[in-house]
Design a protein around this motif. Structure first.
Motif, PDB file in Angstrom:
ATOM      1  N   GLY A  37       0.824  -1.196   0.000  1.00 17.73           N
ATOM      2  CA  GLY A  37       0.000   0.000   0.000  1.00 17.73           C
ATOM      3  C   GLY A  37       0.855   1.241   0.000  1.00 17.73           C
ATOM      4  N   PRO A  38       0.449   2.293  -0.665  1.00 13.87           N
ATOM      5  CA  PRO A  38      -0.800   2.408  -1.435  1.00 13.87           C
ATOM      6  C   PRO A  38      -0.713   1.766  -2.826  1.00 13.87           C
TER       7      PRO A  38
ATOM      8  N   ARG B  62       3.000   0.884  16.613  1.00 11.98           N
ATOM      9  CA  ARG B  62       2.474   1.461  15.365  1.00 11.98           C
ATOM     10  C   ARG B  62       2.132   0.302  14.454  1.00 11.98           C
ATOM     11  N   HIS B  63       0.869   0.194  14.112  1.00 10.62           N
ATOM     12  CA  HIS B  63       0.389  -0.852  13.206  1.00 10.62           C
ATOM     13  C   HIS B  63       0.304  -0.337  11.771  1.00 10.62           C
ATOM     14  N   LEU B  64       0.775  -1.152  10.846  1.00  9.62           N
ATOM     15  CA  LEU B  64       0.482  -0.954   9.421  1.00  9.62           C
ATOM     16  C   LEU B  64      -0.363  -2.142   8.993  1.00  9.62           C
ATOM     17  N   VAL B  65      -1.368  -1.914   8.165  1.00  3.98           N
ATOM     18  CA  VAL B  65      -2.271  -2.991   7.761  1.00  3.98           C
ATOM     19  C   VAL B  65      -2.532  -2.927   6.264  1.00  3.98           C
TER      20      VAL B  65
ATOM     21  N   ILE C 228       7.827   1.133  19.690  1.00  4.35           N
ATOM     22  CA  ILE C 228       8.624   2.324  19.972  1.00  4.35           C
ATOM     23  C   ILE C 228       8.807   2.401  21.488  1.00  4.35           C
TER      24      ILE C 228
ATOM     25  N   GLY D 192      12.914   6.149  22.541  1.00  2.50           N
ATOM     26  CA  GLY D 192      12.913   6.477  21.122  1.00  2.50           C
ATOM     27  C   GLY D 192      13.366   5.340  20.214  1.00  2.50           C
TER      28      GLY D 192
ATOM     29  N   THR E 133      13.193   2.153  18.033  1.00  2.00           N
ATOM     30  CA  THR E 133      12.097   1.479  17.337  1.00  2.00           C
ATOM     31  C   THR E 133      12.575   0.123  16.825  1.00  2.00           C
TER      32      THR E 133
ATOM     33  N   ALA F 123       5.413  12.631  18.346  1.00  2.00           N
ATOM     34  CA  ALA F 123       4.165  12.360  19.073  1.00  2.00           C
ATOM     35  C   ALA F 123       4.151  13.108  20.406  1.00  2.00           C
TER      36      ALA F 123
ATOM     37  N   VAL G  51       1.797   3.006   3.444  1.00  2.00           N
ATOM     38  CA  VAL G  51       0.723   3.756   4.094  1.00  2.00           C
ATOM     39  C   VAL G  51      -0.511   2.877   4.271  1.00  2.00           C
ATOM     40  N   GLY G  52      -1.064   2.873   5.478  1.00  2.00           N
ATOM     41  CA  GLY G  52      -2.333   2.185   5.689  1.00  2.00           C
ATOM     42  C   GLY G  52      -2.472   1.743   7.125  1.00  2.00           C
TER      43      GLY G  52
ATOM     44  N   ARG H 164      -6.601  10.790   8.521  1.00  2.00           N
ATOM     45  CA  ARG H 164      -5.451  10.298   9.264  1.00  2.00           C
ATOM     46  C   ARG H 164      -4.987   9.027   8.578  1.00  2.00           C
TER      47      ARG H 164
ATOM     48  N   HIS I 275      -1.721   5.841   8.889  1.00  2.00           N
ATOM     49  CA  HIS I 275      -0.486   5.316   9.479  1.00  2.00           C
ATOM     50  C   HIS I 275       0.562   5.207   8.384  1.00  2.00           C
ATOM     51  N   PHE I 276       1.779   5.583   8.699  1.00  2.00           N
ATOM     52  CA  PHE I 276       2.848   5.467   7.694  1.00  2.00           C
ATOM     53  C   PHE I 276       4.095   4.840   8.292  1.00  2.00           C
ATOM     54  N   LEU I 277       4.903   4.306   7.394  1.00  2.00           N
ATOM     55  CA  LEU I 277       6.189   3.715   7.721  1.00  2.00           C
ATOM     56  C   LEU I 277       7.133   4.149   6.609  1.00  2.00           C
TER      57      LEU I 277
ATOM     58  N   CYS J  38       8.204   6.048  11.626  1.00  2.00           N
ATOM     59  CA  CYS J  38       6.813   5.646  11.508  1.00  2.00           C
ATOM     60  C   CYS J  38       5.979   6.619  12.314  1.00  2.00           C
ATOM     61  N   GLY J  39       4.682   6.633  12.044  1.00  2.00           N
ATOM     62  CA  GLY J  39       3.818   7.570  12.751  1.00  2.00           C
ATOM     63  C   GLY J  39       2.497   7.762  12.046  1.00  2.00           C
ATOM     64  N   VAL J  40       1.924   8.944  12.223  1.00  2.00           N
ATOM     65  CA  VAL J  40       0.602   9.250  11.677  1.00  2.00           C
ATOM     66  C   VAL J  40       0.648  10.541  10.879  1.00  2.00           C
TER      67      VAL J  40
ATOM     68  N   ARG K   3      -1.649  13.544   9.871  1.00  2.00           N
ATOM     69  CA  ARG K   3      -2.907  14.183  10.289  1.00  2.00           C
ATOM     70  C   ARG K   3      -3.186  15.319   9.314  1.00  2.00           C
TER      71      ARG K   3
ATOM     72  N   ASP L  94       6.504   8.738  15.637  1.00  2.00           N
ATOM     73  CA  ASP L  94       6.388   8.063  16.940  1.00  2.00           C
ATOM     74  C   ASP L  94       7.614   8.279  17.801  1.00  2.00           C
ATOM     75  N   SER L  95       8.766   8.336  17.180  1.00  2.00           N
ATOM     76  CA  SER L  95       9.991   8.485  17.957  1.00  2.00           C
ATOM     77  C   SER L  95      10.432   9.935  17.943  1.00  2.00           C
ATOM     78  N   HIS L  96      10.972  10.395  19.074  1.00  2.00           N
ATOM     79  CA  HIS L  96      11.491  11.764  19.131  1.00  2.00           C
ATOM     80  C   HIS L  96      12.912  11.819  18.591  1.00  2.00           C
TER      81      HIS L  96
END
Lengths: 165, 165, 165
Positions: free
Chosen positions: A95-96, B91-94, B118, B122, B124, C52, C94-95, C110, C112-114, C129-131, C133, C153-155
Motif C-alpha cells: 500500500g498504497p 504502530r500498526h500498518l495494515v 517504539i 525512542g 524502534t 508524538a 501507508v495504511g 489520518r 499510518h505510515f512507515l 513511523c507515525g501518523v 494528520r 512516533d519516535s522523538h
C-alpha cells in the motif's frame, strides 16, 4: 496506448478487482500456496525482479525472469524440490495502490511493497521493499497480470532469493 | 456456513465498513485509547494471539486469550495498573485486506499486519508481523468482531507482550 | 466546525480522491519527483514534521515547518542543491487511512505510515513511523492539503532528516 481510455476515470468495480488481484498475489506466496501463483498471470506474460537502478537504466534483466506461465510453473516445481519453504517465509505488506486506465482491455497499476522474511528459528528481518509495476488484463475475470515488474529499492539482492517477491 | 451467501460478491458498503472496523481497531491501540478496544467485539467473542505454527496445528492456545468482552475489559484494566504504555507504544500498518461473504449476518476477513514497537527512549524495532483472521458481525452497526485470531509469523513472542496486537 | 457535516457519511467518491491524494504524495517523494510535491498543497498551508510527544503537548514546532507553498518550493530547491537524493531514497508504506467529514469544503484524514530509508550502498533501515494528520480542501479538483502534520512516533529525529516524510 489508447489516449482516450487513459484519461477516463477508472470504474470503481475495476479498481476493486485490481486490488483483489494484488492482494491475492501476496496471499498465495505468504500462505505457501505457490502452486496457485502462475495462474495469476496470462499465458504469455513477463515477470521480473530487478533493482531500481537497473530499472532506471532500462536494463530489464533481473534475479528472476520469466516470460510464460510455464516458466513460472517450472520455478514453483524447483522451489518445492529444494524445500525452500522449510527454511523461510515471507510476509508482504502492500500500500498504497494506484490504478490507471490504459485501454479497454488493460490497466496499469503500481503499488508500494515491503517484505519481511521470517526464518525457521523465528528471526525476522526487513528483506526487501520497492514498487510493483503491473500491466493487467481486465478483459475477462479473474483479472491476470500480463506483466509484473518487481522493482526493489536496494541492489543488494540476497543470494538466497528464490521465492517470488 | 451458507454456501449461497459465500459465493455472492461482497457489497461495496459492507466492504468499506469492514475496512473501517479494522482501521478503528489499530487506531484505539496505537493512540492509547484502549478503553474503547473491547467495544469492537461482540459480547461473546474470541480473541487470541497465536503463532503461525500453532495455528497450522490447530492448537488454538496463545499468549493472550479471551472469550468475552468482559475478559477484554479486565485485560485493559490490568494494563493500566501496570502502566505499560509508559514504557512502549505500537504502530500498526495494515494491508492488504480481504473480505469474504459467509452468511447474511457475518463475513470473514483477513489482513496482513506489521507492528513496530517504539520504546520510551525512542528506539524502534520491528516487533511482530502476521495475519488477522476475523469473523465479523455485520447484522447491525457498528460492525463488531465475533472472532479475531492474531496469527504471528514468528513463534518468538516477546515476554513483554502485554498490549493487544 | 460544521457539526451536521461531520456526522454525514463520507461519499465514496470523496474517499477515493482523498486516498489518491495521499498515494500521490508518497509517490512524488519516493520516485524523486519532488518538484511536484508543493503542488499537492494549497497556497496557504501548513506542513510540519513533529514528534508524538510534542504533538500531545500541543507544541507545534518541528524539524521541518512551512506555512506556504512557496516555502515548500524553497525547500525542494535547497534539497536539489545539496544533492540529497544522491545519498538516500525513501520507501513509504501507508495504511490504514481514515477520512472524516468536516465541512462542505474540507475533510480530515489520518493515516499510518512507515518509511524505509535506502542508502546509496544498498543498506536499508526502518527510518520513521507515525501518523499523517491532514486537513484537505475538497472544494475543487485535484484535492489539496491545507494542513499536513507528520507526527513521528519516535522523538529521535535523524540529523540527516532533510527530505520531506
Amino acid at each position: 496506448m489508447d489516449a482516450a481510455a487513459k484519461n477516463k476515470p477508472i470504474d470503481q468495480g475495476v479498481r476493486l478487482r485490481v486490488q483483489d488481484l494484488i492482494a491475492h498475489y501476496v496471499d498465495v506466496i505468504d500462505q505457501d500456496r505457490l502452486e496457485e501463483w502462475p495462474d495469476l498471470f496470462t499465458e504469455n506474460c513477463r515477470y521480473l525482479i530487478t533493482s531500481a537502478e537497473s530499472y532506471e537504466e532500462k536494463l530489464l534483466h533481473g534475479v528472476i525472469y520469466a516470460d510464460s506461465r510455464g516458466m513460472l510453473r517450472d520455478r514453483v516445481s524447483a522451489l518445492r524440490e529444494a524445500n525452500i519453504y522449510e527454511a523461510q517465509r515471507y510476509r508482504h505488506l502492500v500500500g498504497p495502490i494506484w490504478v490507471e486506465a490504459e485501454s479497454e482491455m488493460t490497466v496499469m497499476a503500481r503499488s508500494h511493497f515491503l517484505v519481511i522474511r521470517i526464518m525457521h528459528n523465528g528471526e525476522t528481518m526487513l528483506f526487501a521493499c520497492g514498487v510493483y509495476r503491473d500491466r493487467i488484463d481486465i478483459s475477462g475475470t479473474p483479472y491476470r497480470f500480463i506483466e509484473r515488474l518487481v522493482v526493489t529499492d536496494s541492489h543488494k539482492i540476497d543470494t538466497l532469493l528464490a521465492i517470488p517477491i
